[in-house]
Design a protein around this motif. Structure first.
Motif, PDB file in Angstrom:
ATOM      1  N   GLU A   1      28.900 -22.395  45.455  1.00  0.00           N
ATOM      2  CA  GLU A   1      30.060 -23.815  45.523  1.00  0.00           C
ATOM      3  C   GLU A   1      29.809 -24.546  44.365  1.00  0.00           C
ATOM      4  O   GLU A   1      28.629 -25.313  44.184  1.00  0.00           O
ATOM      5  CB  GLU A   1      29.577 -24.546  46.901  1.00  0.00           C
ATOM      6  CG  GLU A   1      29.713 -23.778  48.030  1.00  0.00           C
ATOM      7  CD  GLU A   1      30.993 -23.448  48.606  1.00  0.00           C
ATOM      8  OE1 GLU A   1      32.231 -23.923  48.142  1.00  0.00           O
ATOM      9  OE2 GLU A   1      31.208 -22.384  49.360  1.00  0.00           O
ATOM     10  N   LEU A   2      30.696 -24.127  43.370  1.00  0.00           N
ATOM     11  CA  LEU A   2      30.486 -25.252  42.091  1.00  0.00           C
ATOM     12  C   LEU A   2      31.492 -25.952  41.577  1.00  0.00           C
ATOM     13  O   LEU A   2      32.656 -25.841  42.222  1.00  0.00           O
ATOM     14  CB  LEU A   2      30.234 -24.121  41.114  1.00  0.00           C
ATOM     15  CG  LEU A   2      29.344 -22.915  41.032  1.00  0.00           C
ATOM     16  CD1 LEU A   2      29.554 -21.748  39.905  1.00  0.00           C
ATOM     17  CD2 LEU A   2      28.020 -23.305  40.928  1.00  0.00           C
ATOM     18  N   VAL A   3      31.188 -26.961  40.967  1.00  0.00           N
ATOM     19  CA  VAL A   3      32.368 -27.471  40.162  1.00  0.00           C
ATOM     20  C   VAL A   3      32.241 -27.601  38.823  1.00  0.00           C
ATOM     21  O   VAL A   3      31.127 -27.866  38.293  1.00  0.00           O
ATOM     22  CB  VAL A   3      32.076 -29.221  40.686  1.00  0.00           C
ATOM     23  CG1 VAL A   3      33.086 -30.092  39.861  1.00  0.00           C
ATOM     24  CG2 VAL A   3      32.461 -29.401  42.326  1.00  0.00           C
ATOM     25  N   ARG A   4      33.211 -27.105  37.988  1.00  0.00           N
ATOM     26  CA  ARG A   4      33.104 -27.021  36.455  1.00  0.00           C
ATOM     27  C   ARG A   4      33.678 -28.111  35.913  1.00  0.00           C
ATOM     28  O   ARG A   4      34.923 -28.713  36.254  1.00  0.00           O
ATOM     29  CB  ARG A   4      33.881 -25.750  36.435  1.00  0.00           C
ATOM     30  CG  ARG A   4      34.214 -25.330  34.846  1.00  0.00           C
ATOM     31  CD  ARG A   4      34.848 -24.155  34.380  1.00  0.00           C
ATOM     32  NE  ARG A   4      36.134 -24.313  34.353  1.00  0.00           N
ATOM     33  CZ  ARG A   4      37.206 -23.703  33.753  1.00  0.00           C
ATOM     34  NH1 ARG A   4      36.662 -22.575  33.307  1.00  0.00           N
ATOM     35  NH2 ARG A   4      38.663 -24.275  33.493  1.00  0.00           N
ATOM     36  N   LEU A   5      33.022 -28.523  35.027  1.00  0.00           N
ATOM     37  CA  LEU A   5      33.334 -29.687  34.207  1.00  0.00           C
ATOM     38  C   LEU A   5      33.618 -29.080  32.846  1.00  0.00           C
ATOM     39  O   LEU A   5      32.538 -28.703  31.954  1.00  0.00           O
ATOM     40  CB  LEU A   5      32.170 -30.968  33.994  1.00  0.00           C
ATOM     41  CG  LEU A   5      32.001 -31.540  35.408  1.00  0.00           C
ATOM     42  CD1 LEU A   5      30.883 -32.393  35.122  1.00  0.00           C
ATOM     43  CD2 LEU A   5      33.041 -32.050  36.017  1.00  0.00           C
ATOM     44  N   ALA A   6      34.854 -28.626  32.480  1.00  0.00           N
ATOM     45  CA  ALA A   6      35.133 -27.919  31.120  1.00  0.00           C
ATOM     46  C   ALA A   6      35.499 -28.703  30.000  1.00  0.00           C
ATOM     47  O   ALA A   6      36.291 -29.673  30.332  1.00  0.00           O
ATOM     48  CB  ALA A   6      36.301 -26.900  31.438  1.00  0.00           C
ATOM     49  N   MET A   7      34.848 -28.729  29.008  1.00  0.00           N
ATOM     50  CA  MET A   7      34.988 -29.676  28.072  1.00  0.00           C
ATOM     51  C   MET A   7      35.686 -29.201  26.924  1.00  0.00           C
ATOM     52  O   MET A   7      35.633 -28.234  25.892  1.00  0.00           O
ATOM     53  CB  MET A   7      33.409 -29.896  27.314  1.00  0.00           C
ATOM     54  CG  MET A   7      32.624 -30.501  28.267  1.00  0.00           C
ATOM     55  SD  MET A   7      30.928 -30.732  27.793  1.00  0.00           S
ATOM     56  CE  MET A   7      30.994 -32.048  26.633  1.00  0.00           C
ATOM     57  N   PRO A   8      37.072 -29.747  26.700  1.00  0.00           N
ATOM     58  CA  PRO A   8      38.100 -29.411  25.730  1.00  0.00           C
ATOM     59  C   PRO A   8      37.326 -29.684  24.285  1.00  0.00           C
ATOM     60  O   PRO A   8      36.512 -30.487  24.150  1.00  0.00           O
ATOM     61  CB  PRO A   8      39.256 -30.639  25.789  1.00  0.00           C
ATOM     62  CG  PRO A   8      39.070 -31.096  27.229  1.00  0.00           C
ATOM     63  CD  PRO A   8      37.664 -30.994  27.446  1.00  0.00           C
ATOM     64  N   ARG A   9      37.703 -28.956  23.426  1.00  0.00           N
ATOM     65  CA  ARG A   9      36.996 -28.844  21.958  1.00  0.00           C
ATOM     66  C   ARG A   9      37.616 -29.910  21.069  1.00  0.00           C
ATOM     67  O   ARG A   9      38.738 -30.318  20.965  1.00  0.00           O
ATOM     68  CB  ARG A   9      37.302 -27.457  21.271  1.00  0.00           C
ATOM     69  CG  ARG A   9      36.712 -26.374  22.047  1.00  0.00           C
ATOM     70  CD  ARG A   9      37.091 -24.795  21.790  1.00  0.00           C
ATOM     71  NE  ARG A   9      36.443 -24.051  22.463  1.00  0.00           N
ATOM     72  CZ  ARG A   9      36.873 -23.691  23.777  1.00  0.00           C
ATOM     73  NH1 ARG A   9      38.168 -24.291  24.144  1.00  0.00           N
ATOM     74  NH2 ARG A   9      36.095 -22.731  24.593  1.00  0.00           N
ATOM     75  N   ARG A  10      36.750 -30.676  20.555  1.00  0.00           N
ATOM     76  CA  ARG A  10      36.782 -32.031  19.545  1.00  0.00           C
ATOM     77  C   ARG A  10      37.831 -32.820  20.135  1.00  0.00           C
ATOM     78  O   ARG A  10      38.489 -33.744  19.411  1.00  0.00           O
ATOM     79  CB  ARG A  10      37.661 -31.278  18.375  1.00  0.00           C
ATOM     80  CG  ARG A  10      36.913 -30.152  17.562  1.00  0.00           C
ATOM     81  CD  ARG A  10      37.488 -29.871  16.318  1.00  0.00           C
ATOM     82  NE  ARG A  10      39.108 -29.306  16.403  1.00  0.00           N
ATOM     83  CZ  ARG A  10      39.427 -28.456  15.410  1.00  0.00           C
ATOM     84  NH1 ARG A  10      38.639 -28.185  14.528  1.00  0.00           N
ATOM     85  NH2 ARG A  10      40.595 -28.068  15.470  1.00  0.00           N
ATOM     86  N   VAL A  11      37.749 -33.137  21.389  1.00  0.00           N
ATOM     87  CA  VAL A  11      38.840 -34.153  22.033  1.00  0.00           C
ATOM     88  C   VAL A  11      37.844 -35.541  22.490  1.00  0.00           C
ATOM     89  O   VAL A  11      38.327 -36.389  22.328  1.00  0.00           O
ATOM     90  CB  VAL A  11      39.388 -33.416  23.202  1.00  0.00           C
ATOM     91  CG1 VAL A  11      40.325 -34.420  24.161  1.00  0.00           C
ATOM     92  CG2 VAL A  11      40.365 -32.548  22.772  1.00  0.00           C
ATOM     93  N   TYR A  12      36.955 -35.117  23.198  1.00  0.00           N
ATOM     94  CA  TYR A  12      36.026 -36.288  23.831  1.00  0.00           C
ATOM     95  C   TYR A  12      34.806 -36.499  22.983  1.00  0.00           C
ATOM     96  O   TYR A  12      34.206 -35.725  22.381  1.00  0.00           O
ATOM     97  CB  TYR A  12      35.730 -35.792  25.085  1.00  0.00           C
ATOM     98  CG  TYR A  12      36.851 -35.960  26.281  1.00  0.00           C
ATOM     99  CD1 TYR A  12      37.591 -37.059  26.367  1.00  0.00           C
ATOM    100  CD2 TYR A  12      37.445 -34.717  26.441  1.00  0.00           C
ATOM    101  CE1 TYR A  12      38.595 -37.196  27.226  1.00  0.00           C
ATOM    102  CE2 TYR A  12      38.495 -34.669  27.383  1.00  0.00           C
ATOM    103  CZ  TYR A  12      39.084 -35.866  27.768  1.00  0.00           C
ATOM    104  OH  TYR A  12      40.234 -35.756  28.469  1.00  0.00           O
ATOM    105  N   THR A  13      34.365 -37.854  22.696  1.00  0.00           N
ATOM    106  CA  THR A  13      33.331 -38.146  22.074  1.00  0.00           C
ATOM    107  C   THR A  13      31.994 -38.154  22.719  1.00  0.00           C
ATOM    108  O   THR A  13      32.325 -38.166  24.077  1.00  0.00           O
ATOM    109  CB  THR A  13      33.415 -39.616  21.507  1.00  0.00           C
ATOM    110  OG1 THR A  13      33.324 -40.624  22.399  1.00  0.00           O
ATOM    111  CG2 THR A  13      34.640 -39.808  20.709  1.00  0.00           C
ATOM    112  N   GLN A  14      30.873 -38.380  22.127  1.00  0.00           N
ATOM    113  CA  GLN A  14      29.716 -38.253  22.684  1.00  0.00           C
ATOM    114  C   GLN A  14      29.645 -39.600  23.847  1.00  0.00           C
ATOM    115  O   GLN A  14      28.805 -39.528  24.933  1.00  0.00           O
ATOM    116  CB  GLN A  14      28.370 -38.260  22.103  1.00  0.00           C
ATOM    117  CG  GLN A  14      27.966 -36.943  21.309  1.00  0.00           C
ATOM    118  CD  GLN A  14      27.556 -36.077  22.526  1.00  0.00           C
ATOM    119  OE1 GLN A  14      28.536 -35.063  22.666  1.00  0.00           O
ATOM    120  NE2 GLN A  14      26.798 -36.293  23.295  1.00  0.00           N
TER     121      GLN A  14
END
Ligand code: F0G
Length: 457
Positions: free
Chosen positions: A402-415
């Motif tokens: 039972e997982l929830v994936r938080l997939a990070m778009p590349r170069r889109v969001y900052t730290q």
């Protein structure tokens, strides 16, 4: 350098509408508590997928302007073909509109009743394109991949003993090819080692079976090899990637991941006869062999992206950012799939919400709460997606995890966006005991996760 440094500055901005919890409650209600049905404008951090969601560079946008839209033999095609050949070394390059179109071409030709196609773990579209032909899609991930909490460097590896058994037990032709997914998306974005690829190559040679890569996230895999595999730390990501491709006879590729493109893909092979058949089918379903399903401008963007993605400062930042999110959560005792993989952080909703049984969808409940708390859109990968609906009045057959994936778009969001997500996940963790499950009130017969309607219990 202790601070994670984004090796780019921002020239064009896309505003994020900051919503209140009340607004999000309303949006969620309207969407039947299914995050796929939300309007993207109602989301603050859209971590549903890293596919097709990358930010393109100034060079890619300039390439878009240079795109040659000639029907046949365009400049953009030649640039694309040369870039893919220099990187992969494959003889034939067939452009497609996205990864699944490459899968469809390949498996329409090599699949069929009675065939078996082993993989570390098939992505859903790969599995569907194989099963559609009557063939069997066989997952044989390494043993370490079964335990999300286990720390091991290459949990994406294929099980070489299982692979040897399948190949040894199959009459000639039953296994038309072996495919290995780098990184293993369905297995948590975990990398595959060079040693494992070499082992698979040796087995394929012994049994005379071609080896393919599902290479969507090849650059992230190459960087994780450099960080984790003995003797690799001095090599460039390009050298490592080239060795990965050199061990294979062909590949499928979605340019929506490690090519920073919003659309596109390709299929490669060293087999002249197969390539001829692929191109014939391509003309029927995608387009002429020098553009496939793509515009000239897309071919340019992909060619440029494939070069940019191998820059060391980019990959160092990318993998550090994903690891940072994973490590901060893990240090706080929040159950996540370990260690950090390439493109996403997977929350272990089964252990996050042990009070919610699988048939009341802990992953969906957690994904909903992350949205309500912080406007973060992740994706349930659990019993909603992979379980089987129970007969009337019976609970569902649960998925393995039972997982929830938080997939990070590349170069889109900052730290700072990553820190914001950590803050909101901590908040949800604090009040996890109060969370309850959900129930499905409407669902289609297949791929229910996209459209199902949920109600809180
Ligand atoms: N293979 C893998 C490993 C993938 O992750 C995907 C897509 C595909 C093939 C298909 O490529 O979308 O271009 O047709 N993965 C996306 C995701 C959708 O969210 O993980 P496509």
């Amino acid at each position: 350098m202790a601070t994670i440094f984004e090796p780019f500055r921002i020239k064009v901005v896309e505003p994020i509408r900051v919503t209140t919890r009340a607004e999000r409650e309303q949006a969620l209600e309207k969407a039947g508590r299914n995050l796929f049905r939300l309007d993207a404008d109602d989301v603050l951090l859209d971590w549903l997928t890293d596919s097709g969601t990358s930010a393109m560079s100034q060079e890619q946008w300039a390439g878009i302007m240079r795109g040659d839209e000639s029907y046949a033999g365009s400049r953009s095609w030649h640039r694309f073909e040369k870039t893919v050949r220099d990187l992969t070394g494959f003889a034939h390059i067939v452009p497609t509109h996205q990864g699944r179109a490459a899968e469809h071409l390949l498996f329409s030709l090599v699949g069929g009743e009675g065939k078996v196609i082993p993989n570390n773990t098939h992505f859903d579209t790969t599995r569907a394109n194989i099963e559609m032909t009557g063939a069997q899609a066989l997952d044989i991930p390494c043993a370490e991949s079964a335990d999300p909490a286990l720390e091991a460097p290459f949990k994406g590896n294929i099980d070489l003993v299982a692979l040897e058994n399948v190949l040894a037990d199959s009459p000639p032709g039953r296994v038309p090819l072996v495919i290995i997914t780098v990184t293993n998306n369905s297995g948590g974005g975990q990398p595959v080692s060079l040693e494992n690829l070499r082992g698979a190559r040796a087995l394929c040679d012994r049994f005379g079976v071609p080896l393919y890569l599902d290479a969507c996230r090849f650059a992230e895999n190459a960087w994780l090899i450099r960080e984790r595999e003995a003797g690799q730390s001095e090599r460039t990501p390009r050298e490592i990637a080239r060795e990965m491709f050199s061990l294979a006879d062909g590949c499928t590729f979605s340019a929506k991941k490690d090519a920073f493109a919003n659309i596109g893909g390709f299929l490669c092979t060293n087999d002249d006869e197969l390539a001829r058949e692929e191109r014939n089918l391509l003309i029927l379903t995608e387009g002429f062999p020098t553009y496939g399903g793509l515009a000239g401008r897309d071919l340019e963007a992909i060619a440029i992206g494939l070069t940019e993605v191998l820059a060391e400062d980019y990959l160092a930042y990318r993998l550090a950012s994903v690891r940072y999110l994973n490590d901060r959560l893990h240090e706080a005792g929040i159950p996540v799939m370990r260690p950090a993989g390439g493109h996403a952080v997977y929350l272990d909703a089964g252990r996050f919400l042990p009070q919610i049984p699988a048939h009341e969808y802990p992953g969906q409940s957690l994904a909903i709460e992350l949205y309500l708390k912080g406007g973060i859109r992740g994706c349930e990968i659990g019993t909603v997606m992979f379980g089987r609906a129970g007969a009337e009045g019976e609970p569902d057959q649960p998925a393995a995890h039972e997982l929830v994936r938080l997939a990070m778009p590349r170069r889109v969001y900052t730290q700072s966006h990553v820190d914001y997500a950590i803050e909101k996940i901590f908040d949800v963790w604090e009040r996890r005991d109060a969370l309850r499950g959900v129930r499905i009130t409407e669902q289609p017969p297949f791929l229910r996760h996209f459209t199902a309607v949920f109600e809180p219990l």
